[in-house]
Design a protein around this motif. Sequence first.
Motif, PDB file in Angstrom:
ATOM      1  N   GLN A   1     -15.515 -10.337   2.959  1.00 44.02           N
ATOM      2  CA  GLN A   1     -14.180 -10.241   2.385  1.00 44.02           C
ATOM      3  C   GLN A   1     -14.124  -9.135   1.327  1.00 44.02           C
TER       4      GLN A   1
ATOM      5  N   THR B   1     -13.965  -5.849   2.980  1.00 44.60           N
ATOM      6  CA  THR B   1     -12.645  -5.560   3.525  1.00 44.60           C
ATOM      7  C   THR B   1     -11.796  -4.863   2.496  1.00 44.60           C
TER       8      THR B   1
ATOM      9  N   THR C   1     -12.103  -2.863   6.878  1.00 46.43           N
ATOM     10  CA  THR C   1     -12.807  -3.247   8.094  1.00 46.43           C
ATOM     11  C   THR C   1     -11.906  -4.140   8.936  1.00 46.43           C
TER      12      THR C   1
ATOM     13  N   GLY D   1      -7.544  -3.386   5.193  1.00 46.69           N
ATOM     14  CA  GLY D   1      -8.086  -2.861   3.953  1.00 46.69           C
ATOM     15  C   GLY D   1      -7.841  -1.365   3.828  1.00 46.69           C
TER      16      GLY D   1
ATOM     17  N   PRO E   1     -18.583  -1.873   8.165  1.00 37.87           N
ATOM     18  CA  PRO E   1     -17.118  -1.796   8.100  1.00 37.87           C
ATOM     19  C   PRO E   1     -16.612  -0.444   8.612  1.00 37.87           C
TER      20      PRO E   1
END
Lengths: 344, 339
Positions: free
Chosen positions: B183, B186, B191, B261, B312
Amino acid sequence: MNQLVIHEGSIIITLRLSRPIRLAALLIGVLGAVVLSLWVGSTTSSAAEMLHALFTPQDTVADISIREIRWPRTVTALAAGAALGVAGTLIQGHTRNPIAEPGLLGINQGAALAIVAVATVSGPLQPWPQALLALFGALVAAVIVFGLGQVDGSRGSPVTLILVGAAVTALCAGVVSTLVLLSEAALETLRFWQVGSVVHGYHAFLALWPLLLLGIVLAVANARQLNALTLGEATARSLGITAGRARVIGLGAVVVLSGFAVTLAGPIAFLGLLVPHVVRRLYGADYRWLVPAAAAAGPLLLVSSDILGRVLARPGELPVGVVVAIIGAPYFVYVARRRKLVSV
Amino acid sequence: MKRRHSFITALTLAAVALVSLIVHISVGGTPIAPGDVFTTLLGQAPDQRTALTIWEFRLPRSIAAVCAGIGLGVAGALTQTVARNPLASPDILGITNGAAAGAVALMAFTSQVSGLPAGLSVYGLPIAATLGGLLAAGAVFALVWHTSLESSRLVLVGMGISGLCAALTSWMLTLGEVTNAQQALTWMAGTVNGASWEDLGGMPIVILGMALLGGLMRNQREVLALDSDTARGLGVHLSRDRLIVLGVATILAIAATVIAGPLAFVALASGHAARMLARTTIPPVLHSALVGAIFVLLADLIAARTFSVVLPAGVATAVIGAPYLIYLVLNRSRVRVKA
């Protein structure tokens, strides 16, 4: 004697003190920041505890946290701050660009990339190999950025240099993230090479302090040449200064200082931007005073930011690189927004 | 002739995008033959397991990549047109980082205050991201509105705001309990790993709608691309049109950030690349959308499927996009020397 000075349309009251006294005041500020840095942490120590830890250490919790945690990180912040402050002052002087600094030009990220690239293959490195890699990475990044930044004829417009620097920074940061994620390193090490923090650098400082000394000696030697170069290369030549040699010494000092700072504290951006602006306000344009003043103002800013990082994110803490960016980015906007990017 | 060229490039790009999409779906933990992907998408899956894998796991991820690419590509094309500056794209100007900071601020807030309605973390995220993105965009444009938007000052101020938002994001990631490294990634790099239909929510509709709107505003775009005196001479309400087009671009960039993101350089590169491919004077919206989608799909393929670790996509877009930025900057300065 108090005096009114008209400065960029605003009126500022400045204290007209002699320059040695102003430098002394700056050093007293540094001392105050050091005391505060030993004092403030996840728990705040009392004055008695501090004196006890400094002069008659025993193995109490307060003694250990001050001697083993706060003292090392304070020293690291002092050293990295001095290096980045002086490096930023030299870069702004040589490029005559008020928004240049080793962090934004990708020199710090280049140094970090060189260390991470080798460390992911070979495992953890000793301070000296790490520092040599950092110097190599900083040199390569500096040559690329200054080389490409000067393509447009004259000595690189401020904007071209910054944009190329931003691209090199992004490129190096991307590769560093990739390598760190691939090597499945602990989150702690990951953050260190991405953001910059003063928690782990003491060991490296004990081994590498001669590099800081070398960088500052080069910078001091460069100061007089830089004063002459400010008058233009032709005038400098008539004063017996070879522009090429002066630039090489300046770039050498920047690379040594940035590489040193990155080995200690990771890639910290914006500090090298702030320090020259602060010391120019205090000392005008004479680099013989700006360099020592930057060596005092850099530590003051970095130690203060580190303290702020401990207070802002209690009970955890914020890496000092993040704090400096939160302070430095708005200042960058302020400088960039002014009517014209005034050459310095 | 010119229209025909532009039409053919659009068709080619669409074909490339479709192939990238199918490759993106087919490559993964267990590879699925591209033919099977095709038939599954048409509703005739070879077996139950393939259907489940594609519809539940692969497709949301690919749709996330496509939508983020379309959103960023069109947003880049629009801001580049309004600012008449190839470097003025929402990722350089800090809009995507602002949206990420807004989203993370909400996460930090909800993890520290208890007793909040459960819906806040679901519906609040797009709202918080929108606020953050609008705040960043508003700050950047307000700070330079008094001068010309073409100036490099816009880009520099944007870079500063972008850096500030990134620093604030990492601060708030330490405040909130973001124990989930995925998280955190992101919101720092961008990602599409693990994207699900619930994560996408209504964002694809927002992106497609806004992209369509941007495409329909062809007249406004063409007038805004003229220099401001000419545009005013034509009787155009310049500030109003600028605000509308920039608003659409900002919403697109924010929606893309909510999905994937702050992917670096996608908006910057897509608009410009589309303009070069279509050989038009201003970045064409359709081409930019397709280039953006292809860019994110391929970047995600490279980042997530090349190494043993799933990286990512933002890391790949940064590494691919940074040399492109250097190329753009040098190209621009060479033009200026010539002029």
